[in-house]
Design a protein around this motif. Structure first.
Motif, PDB file in Angstrom:
ATOM      1  N   LEU A 172      42.856  44.006  49.753  1.00  0.00           N
ATOM      2  CA  LEU A 172      42.334  43.555  51.042  1.00  0.00           C
ATOM      3  C   LEU A 172      40.915  44.070  51.268  1.00  0.00           C
ATOM      4  O   LEU A 172      40.063  43.343  51.788  1.00  0.00           O
ATOM      5  CB  LEU A 172      43.261  44.033  52.160  1.00  0.00           C
ATOM      6  N   ILE A 224      36.219  38.695  59.095  1.00  0.00           N
ATOM      7  CA  ILE A 224      36.881  39.990  58.921  1.00  0.00           C
ATOM      8  C   ILE A 224      38.151  40.052  59.763  1.00  0.00           C
ATOM      9  O   ILE A 224      39.183  40.566  59.318  1.00  0.00           O
ATOM     10  CB  ILE A 224      35.908  41.125  59.276  1.00  0.00           C
ATOM     11  N   GLY A 251      46.231  47.343  49.906  1.00  0.00           N
ATOM     12  CA  GLY A 251      45.090  47.664  50.752  1.00  0.00           C
ATOM     13  C   GLY A 251      43.776  47.610  49.997  1.00  0.00           C
ATOM     14  O   GLY A 251      42.751  47.177  50.540  1.00  0.00           O
ATOM     15  N   ASP A 272      42.052  40.634  58.613  1.00  0.00           N
ATOM     16  CA  ASP A 272      42.677  41.854  59.117  1.00  0.00           C
ATOM     17  C   ASP A 272      43.721  41.577  60.193  1.00  0.00           C
ATOM     18  O   ASP A 272      44.240  42.514  60.811  1.00  0.00           O
ATOM     19  CB  ASP A 272      41.591  42.786  59.670  1.00  0.00           C
ATOM     20  N   PHE A 282      46.906  41.259  62.273  1.00  0.00           N
ATOM     21  CA  PHE A 282      48.177  41.951  62.092  1.00  0.00           C
ATOM     22  C   PHE A 282      49.056  41.884  63.335  1.00  0.00           C
ATOM     23  O   PHE A 282      50.188  41.414  63.284  1.00  0.00           O
ATOM     24  CB  PHE A 282      47.937  43.415  61.718  1.00  0.00           C
ATOM     25  N   ALA A 310      47.984  42.205  55.923  1.00  0.00           N
ATOM     26  CA  ALA A 310      48.175  43.434  56.701  1.00  0.00           C
ATOM     27  C   ALA A 310      49.643  43.658  57.030  1.00  0.00           C
ATOM     28  O   ALA A 310      50.132  44.796  57.010  1.00  0.00           O
ATOM     29  CB  ALA A 310      47.340  43.373  57.979  1.00  0.00           C
ATOM     30  N   THR A 352      37.635  41.694  51.877  1.00  0.00           N
ATOM     31  CA  THR A 352      36.808  41.798  53.077  1.00  0.00           C
ATOM     32  C   THR A 352      35.344  42.024  52.727  1.00  0.00           C
ATOM     33  O   THR A 352      34.451  41.351  53.275  1.00  0.00           O
ATOM     34  CB  THR A 352      37.318  42.952  53.965  1.00  0.00           C
ATOM     35  N   ASN A 368      45.925  34.267  54.791  1.00  0.00           N
ATOM     36  CA  ASN A 368      44.667  34.896  55.201  1.00  0.00           C
ATOM     37  C   ASN A 368      43.463  34.044  54.832  1.00  0.00           C
ATOM     38  O   ASN A 368      42.506  33.931  55.609  1.00  0.00           O
ATOM     39  CB  ASN A 368      44.530  36.272  54.552  1.00  0.00           C
TER      40      ASN A 368
END
Length: 300
Positions: free
Chosen positions: A278, A228, A275, A232, A234, A255, A282, A70
């Motif tokens: 994450l 972002i 989460g 994110d 996925f 994700a 973000t 990421n």
């Protein structure tokens, strides 16, 4: 008078704020609370485990591999997408004769560039699964096989799979930002380009000294959105790759690990802890990007 105005505004805001609290803030709060439990999605009374899930994350090599992917996307996706989009938008809108007019057929090119945005992300992933096939059915490998060369394992090689995913993400996003930057360039008074051309600025100097500074606010917004999106991502990874992040976790992202942990292993508490991480990645990126890219606004 002011009291009546306050009541009037509050009456309009009450419903949206209530909906936001119910459907946005409440789920976030619930996810944060679940992250401190061992809830598996089926037991009615989850056990509070404190920070145990977060301590486990420190030793989870697969999760940190996903974090690394990421972060790499966080750098490469905005740089490549915005760079390519700015290049094409400049050519379409200020790449004509003298650098003051768009090229012929620029409207048609904008529509063509925007085509990938019409397709759902899952459709794009399935499409490129076929493009990257390692046999004669693959659009990229068919010419190599016809020439007697070894096919490239775009999605089966641990050295190539991640870059194949990155290429798909850039391909899908570029068109939107070409249109966005084209609209921004079109709003710049043509006299500025003509004055720069008279002073001898063409090509790269015209872009760097005139176009880019006047588009900086738009570039800043695009940078945040793409950052972002990079954190994110996925659907493309989950649909395109073997083992939903393979081979050998070479394309997995946060994700994907959250989804796998929650809905395949039924470790909802542990997935919620992922989460939360994450979420802070973000928020931290958005704040940092806005601060670092802040500059004096240019009026025209």
């Amino acid at each position: 008078m002011n009291h009546g105005r306050t009541r009037f505004v509050a009456g309009f805001l009450a419903a949206p704020v209530a909906l936001y609290l119910i459907y946005v803030i409440a789920p976030y709060a619930q996810a944060f609370s679940i992250a401190f439990t061992d809830w598996r999605g089926v037991n009615a009374t989850p056990r509070f485990v404190g920070a145990e899930n977060f301590r486990r994350l420190l030793d989870d090599d697969v999760f940190w591999t996903a974090v690394g992917h990421n972060l790499l996307l966080l750098v490469l996706l905005p740089v490549l997408t915005l760079g390519i989009a700015l290049f094409f938008a400049f050519l379409l809108n200020a790449g004509g004769r003298g650098g003051t007019a768009g090229v012929r057929g620029s409207r048609f090119y904008r529509v063509v560039f925007f085509f990938p945005q019409v397709l759902a992300v899952a459709v794009v992933a399935v499409l490129f699964q076929q493009v990257f096939r390692p046999d004669r059915s693959g659009m990229l490998n068919a010419p190599l096989i016809a020439l007697g060369l070894e096919p490239i394992g775009f999605l089966s090689s641990t050295d190539v799979a991640f870059w194949s995913i990155l290429a798909v993400l850039v391909w899908q996003a570029v068109g939107f930002y070409v249109v966005l930057f084209s609209a921004g360039i079109a709003s710049i008074p043509r006299e500025l380009f003509e004055a720069a051309a008279i002073d001898g600025a063409q090509g790269a100097p015209l872009f760097l000294r005139v176009t880019l500074p006047l588009l900086w606010d738009t570039v800043q917004v695009g940078w945040v959105y793409l950052g972002i999106a990079a954190l994110d991502v996925f659907a493309v990874v989950w649909v395109m790759t073997a083992e939903h992040g393979g081979p050998d976790h070479s394309t997995t992202v946060m994700a994907a690990e959250i989804y796998r942990t929650a809905f395949q292993y039924f470790k909802f508490g542990y997935a919620s802890a992922m989460g939360v991480v994450l979420f802070f990645f973000t928020i931290g990126f958005a704040i940092l990007a806005l601060r670092l890219s802040r500059r004096e606004r240019i009026e025209f």
